[in-house]
Scaffold this motif. Structure first.
Motif, PDB file in Angstrom:
ATOM      1  N   GLN A  17      36.442  30.421 -29.696  1.00 54.91           N
ATOM      2  CA  GLN A  17      37.602  30.584 -30.560  1.00 54.91           C
ATOM      3  C   GLN A  17      38.407  29.288 -30.643  1.00 54.91           C
ATOM      4  OE1 GLN A  17      38.313  32.774 -32.598  1.00 54.91           O
ATOM      5  NE2 GLN A  17      40.530  32.862 -32.952  1.00 54.91           N
ATOM      6  N   ALA A  18      38.531  28.593 -29.528  1.00 53.48           N
ATOM      7  CA  ALA A  18      39.294  27.344 -29.503  1.00 53.48           C
ATOM      8  C   ALA A  18      38.654  26.291 -30.404  1.00 53.48           C
ATOM      9  CB  ALA A  18      39.412  26.821 -28.074  1.00 53.48           C
ATOM     10  N   LEU A  19      37.340  26.155 -30.330  1.00 53.11           N
ATOM     11  CA  LEU A  19      36.649  25.166 -31.165  1.00 53.11           C
ATOM     12  C   LEU A  19      36.708  25.557 -32.637  1.00 53.11           C
ATOM     13  CD1 LEU A  19      33.524  24.363 -28.948  1.00 53.11           C
ATOM     14  CD2 LEU A  19      35.594  22.975 -29.273  1.00 53.11           C
ATOM     15  N   PHE A  20      36.609  26.847 -32.921  1.00 52.53           N
ATOM     16  CA  PHE A  20      36.723  27.323 -34.299  1.00 52.53           C
ATOM     17  C   PHE A  20      38.096  26.983 -34.883  1.00 52.53           C
ATOM     18  CE2 PHE A  20      38.399  30.751 -37.009  1.00 52.53           C
ATOM     19  CZ  PHE A  20      37.566  30.614 -38.116  1.00 52.53           C
ATOM     20  N   LEU A  79      40.200  24.684 -33.760  1.00 56.48           N
ATOM     21  CA  LEU A  79      40.358  23.236 -33.840  1.00 56.48           C
ATOM     22  C   LEU A  79      39.766  22.706 -35.144  1.00 56.48           C
ATOM     23  CD1 LEU A  79      41.070  20.465 -32.637  1.00 56.48           C
ATOM     24  CD2 LEU A  79      38.820  20.476 -31.535  1.00 56.48           C
ATOM     25  N   GLU A  80      38.555  23.148 -35.456  1.00 51.76           N
ATOM     26  CA  GLU A  80      37.906  22.703 -36.700  1.00 51.76           C
ATOM     27  C   GLU A  80      38.727  23.130 -37.924  1.00 51.76           C
ATOM     28  OE1 GLU A  80      33.554  22.967 -38.965  1.00 51.76           O
ATOM     29  OE2 GLU A  80      34.020  24.287 -37.279  1.00 51.76           O
ATOM     30  N   LYS A  81      39.232  24.350 -37.861  1.00 53.22           N
ATOM     31  CA  LYS A  81      40.034  24.871 -38.972  1.00 53.22           C
ATOM     32  C   LYS A  81      41.300  24.032 -39.157  1.00 53.22           C
ATOM     33  CE  LYS A  81      42.407  29.085 -40.502  1.00 53.22           C
ATOM     34  NZ  LYS A  81      42.751  30.488 -40.138  1.00 53.22           N
ATOM     35  N   GLU A  82      41.950  23.690 -38.054  1.00 55.33           N
ATOM     36  CA  GLU A  82      43.179  22.899 -38.130  1.00 55.33           C
ATOM     37  C   GLU A  82      42.909  21.510 -38.696  1.00 55.33           C
ATOM     38  OE1 GLU A  82      46.540  24.113 -36.982  1.00 55.33           O
ATOM     39  OE2 GLU A  82      45.173  25.658 -37.700  1.00 55.33           O
ATOM     40  N   LEU A  83      41.873  20.863 -38.188  1.00 52.67           N
ATOM     41  CA  LEU A  83      41.554  19.512 -38.643  1.00 52.67           C
ATOM     42  C   LEU A  83      41.143  19.500 -40.110  1.00 52.67           C
ATOM     43  CD1 LEU A  83      39.625  18.159 -35.514  1.00 52.67           C
ATOM     44  CD2 LEU A  83      41.964  17.603 -36.225  1.00 52.67           C
ATOM     45  N   ASN A  84      40.373  20.497 -40.522  1.00 55.62           N
ATOM     46  CA  ASN A  84      39.952  20.586 -41.927  1.00 55.62           C
ATOM     47  C   ASN A  84      41.123  20.880 -42.862  1.00 55.62           C
ATOM     48  OD1 ASN A  84      37.287  20.086 -41.254  1.00 55.62           O
ATOM     49  ND2 ASN A  84      36.706  22.251 -41.187  1.00 55.62           N
ATOM     50  N   SER A  85      42.175  21.483 -42.292  1.00 53.01           N
ATOM     51  CA  SER A  85      43.366  21.792 -43.098  1.00 53.01           C
ATOM     52  C   SER A  85      44.308  20.600 -43.189  1.00 53.01           C
ATOM     53  CB  SER A  85      44.113  22.989 -42.497  1.00 53.01           C
ATOM     54  OG  SER A  85      43.300  24.141 -42.500  1.00 53.01           O
ATOM     55  N   GLY A  86      43.948  19.518 -42.527  1.00 50.40           N
ATOM     56  CA  GLY A  86      44.766  18.317 -42.598  1.00 50.40           C
ATOM     57  C   GLY A  86      45.833  18.207 -41.530  1.00 50.40           C
ATOM     58  N   VAL A  87      45.815  19.100 -40.535  1.00 55.07           N
ATOM     59  CA  VAL A  87      46.789  19.019 -39.450  1.00 55.07           C
ATOM     60  C   VAL A  87      46.500  17.768 -38.620  1.00 55.07           C
ATOM     61  CG1 VAL A  87      47.722  20.142 -37.401  1.00 55.07           C
ATOM     62  CG2 VAL A  87      47.062  21.519 -39.385  1.00 55.07           C
ATOM     63  N   ASN A  88      47.548  17.022 -38.334  1.00 52.96           N
ATOM     64  CA  ASN A  88      47.398  15.785 -37.574  1.00 52.96           C
ATOM     65  C   ASN A  88      46.874  16.077 -36.170  1.00 52.96           C
ATOM     66  OD1 ASN A  88      48.354  13.513 -35.740  1.00 52.96           O
ATOM     67  ND2 ASN A  88      48.855  12.679 -37.743  1.00 52.96           N
ATOM     68  N   ALA A 134      38.297   9.136 -32.401  1.00 50.66           N
ATOM     69  CA  ALA A 134      38.312  10.065 -33.524  1.00 50.66           C
ATOM     70  C   ALA A 134      38.893  11.400 -33.068  1.00 50.66           C
ATOM     71  CB  ALA A 134      36.892  10.264 -34.051  1.00 50.66           C
ATOM     72  N   PRO A 135      39.431  12.177 -34.015  1.00 51.02           N
ATOM     73  CA  PRO A 135      39.960  13.495 -33.645  1.00 51.02           C
ATOM     74  C   PRO A 135      38.955  14.377 -32.923  1.00 51.02           C
ATOM     75  CG  PRO A 135      40.652  12.905 -35.866  1.00 51.02           C
ATOM     76  CD  PRO A 135      39.665  11.853 -35.430  1.00 51.02           C
ATOM     77  N   ALA A 136      37.650  14.118 -33.138  1.00 45.27           N
ATOM     78  CA  ALA A 136      36.614  14.926 -32.484  1.00 45.27           C
ATOM     79  C   ALA A 136      36.678  14.819 -30.962  1.00 45.27           C
ATOM     80  CB  ALA A 136      35.231  14.494 -32.979  1.00 45.27           C
ATOM     81  N   LEU A 137      37.398  13.818 -30.467  1.00 44.73           N
ATOM     82  CA  LEU A 137      37.570  13.682 -29.023  1.00 44.73           C
ATOM     83  C   LEU A 137      38.194  14.941 -28.429  1.00 44.73           C
ATOM     84  CD1 LEU A 137      37.664  11.936 -26.397  1.00 44.73           C
ATOM     85  CD2 LEU A 137      39.881  11.095 -27.190  1.00 44.73           C
ATOM     86  N   LEU A 138      39.022  15.601 -29.205  1.00 43.19           N
ATOM     87  CA  LEU A 138      39.665  16.826 -28.741  1.00 43.19           C
ATOM     88  C   LEU A 138      38.641  17.913 -28.427  1.00 43.19           C
ATOM     89  CD1 LEU A 138      42.768  17.104 -31.109  1.00 43.19           C
ATOM     90  CD2 LEU A 138      42.796  16.704 -28.655  1.00 43.19           C
ATOM     91  N   GLU A 139      37.580  17.942 -29.189  1.00 43.98           N
ATOM     92  CA  GLU A 139      36.549  18.957 -28.982  1.00 43.98           C
ATOM     93  C   GLU A 139      35.954  18.843 -27.584  1.00 43.98           C
ATOM     94  OE1 GLU A 139      32.115  19.773 -30.764  1.00 43.98           O
ATOM     95  OE2 GLU A 139      33.743  19.455 -32.217  1.00 43.98           O
TER      96      GLU A 139
END
Length: 333
Positions: free
Chosen positions: A229-232, A234-243, A320-325
């Motif tokens: 759920q957390a990764l889902f 995270l992807e949703k937030e980043l794709n929505s343009g959230v910093n 990159a933001p992917a570091l959060l993953e």
């Protein structure tokens, strides 16, 4: 005297000739000043106010307060000055104290300062004796409940238990609570629905623009070790343009709270003691205690270090933001 009690005094017409509004919470200071001026200036004629700023000297204020009003019934003097309470002003303050002790009946003096005052100072004690001091203290998530209840009464709304707890949980994620912002956002409830009752979805829709709202579920998923759920989310937030840094800030705050709670659990603090020590309302503390029990303290310490490094790398453009993953996966492991 805090804001609520001071406002009550105004409403009861327990008016003074001397007021001190002190503290860094600008929203509360401005709201109290506005309510006070409306009470003593019913025609709302701001031209009847003598205003002074940091450039004003003690002699300027004494002269303004001592001058008889010619065209108005009351001589109103408003001074926004942080210098009056500096130590450098102590040698000049005796003349000022003489004025405060013998304030003319035709004058109302209102002093504003953003400074945290030394209550041991003679000047403070004199104002407290002859006037009213309103402390505009910063409001934190753990002591905001009364303000929220007052605000809902003001707009004629009544939140149910679920929505009120959701709002408190969201505010608890804010690094700094802005009452001015919350005031404006909650005013929208009057336009959003004709219903008196407020439901959780109402608040979600009203506050959806807040990064704290959009990242709230993500932090909860990480705290619950729900990695999928957390990764889902995270992807949703980043794709929505959230910093990514906004997400990181909220996640870091959440993990820090879990680390503190885990530390105090290890020292056999009970839920009430943890809530007071960490600065949380009890039901939020109980929820975070359940999450903290799923982690060992070493994992939380390592997560805080990793999040700090990620913050630096994201801000310097070296990651990159992917570091959060990767960090989320390690925390939830």
């Amino acid at each position: 005297m805090l804001y609520g009690e001071a406002i009550t005094q105004i409403k009861k017409n327990n008016l003074k000739n001397l007021y001190l509004i002190a503290g860094e919470e600008k929203y509360l200071a401005d709201k109290f000043l506005k309510a006070l001026l409306q009470k003593i200036l019913p025609d709302n004629n701001i031209n009847d106010i003598n205003k002074f700023d940091n450039n004003a000297t003690i002699n300027d204020i004494i002269e303004a307060c001592s001058s008889m009003p010619f065209f108005t019934a009351k001589n109103i003097v408003v001074v926004h000055n942080n210098n009056l309470f500096n130590k450098n002003s102590e040698k000049h303050e005796q003349h000022f104290i003489d004025l405060l002790e013998n304030m003319p009946d035709f004058t109302t003096l209102i002093i504003e300062t953003d400074e945290k005052l030394d209550k041991r100072r003679k000047l403070y004690k004199i104002i407290d004796k002859y006037g009213l001091i309103m402390e505009a203290l910063p409001v934190r998530s753990y002591n905001i409940s009364e303000w929220l209840k007052s605000k809902f009464r003001e707009i004629g709304k009544q939140p149910d238990t679920e929505s009120f707890q959701y709002l408190l949980s969201t505010i608890s994620l804010m690094p700094q609570v802005s009452l001015g912002f919350l005031d404006k956002e909650l005013d929208k409830l009057s336009l959003y629905s004709d219903r008196r009752d407020v439901r959780k979805n109402d608040l979600i829709n009203i506050l959806s623009g807040l990064p704290e709202i959009s990242a709230f579920a993500l932090a909860e998923a990480v705290g619950s070790k729900d990695v999928s759920q957390a990764l889902f989310l995270l992807e949703k937030e980043l794709n929505s343009g959230v910093n990514a840094i906004s997400i990181l800030t909220i996640l870091t705050r959440h993990i820090r709270q879990l680390w503190k709670i885990k530390y105090y659990l290890g020292r056999h603090f009970n839920a009430n003691d943890i809530a007071k020590t960490v600065g949380l309302v009890p039901f939020i503390a109980e929820k975070l205690i359940r999450q903290a029990q799923k982690f060992n303290i070493q994992t939380l310490q390592q997560a805080i270090i990793a999040l700090a490094e990620a913050d630096y790398q994201l801000k310097t453009g070296t990651a990159a933001p992917a570091l959060l993953e990767d960090i989320i996966i390690r925390i939830c492991r």
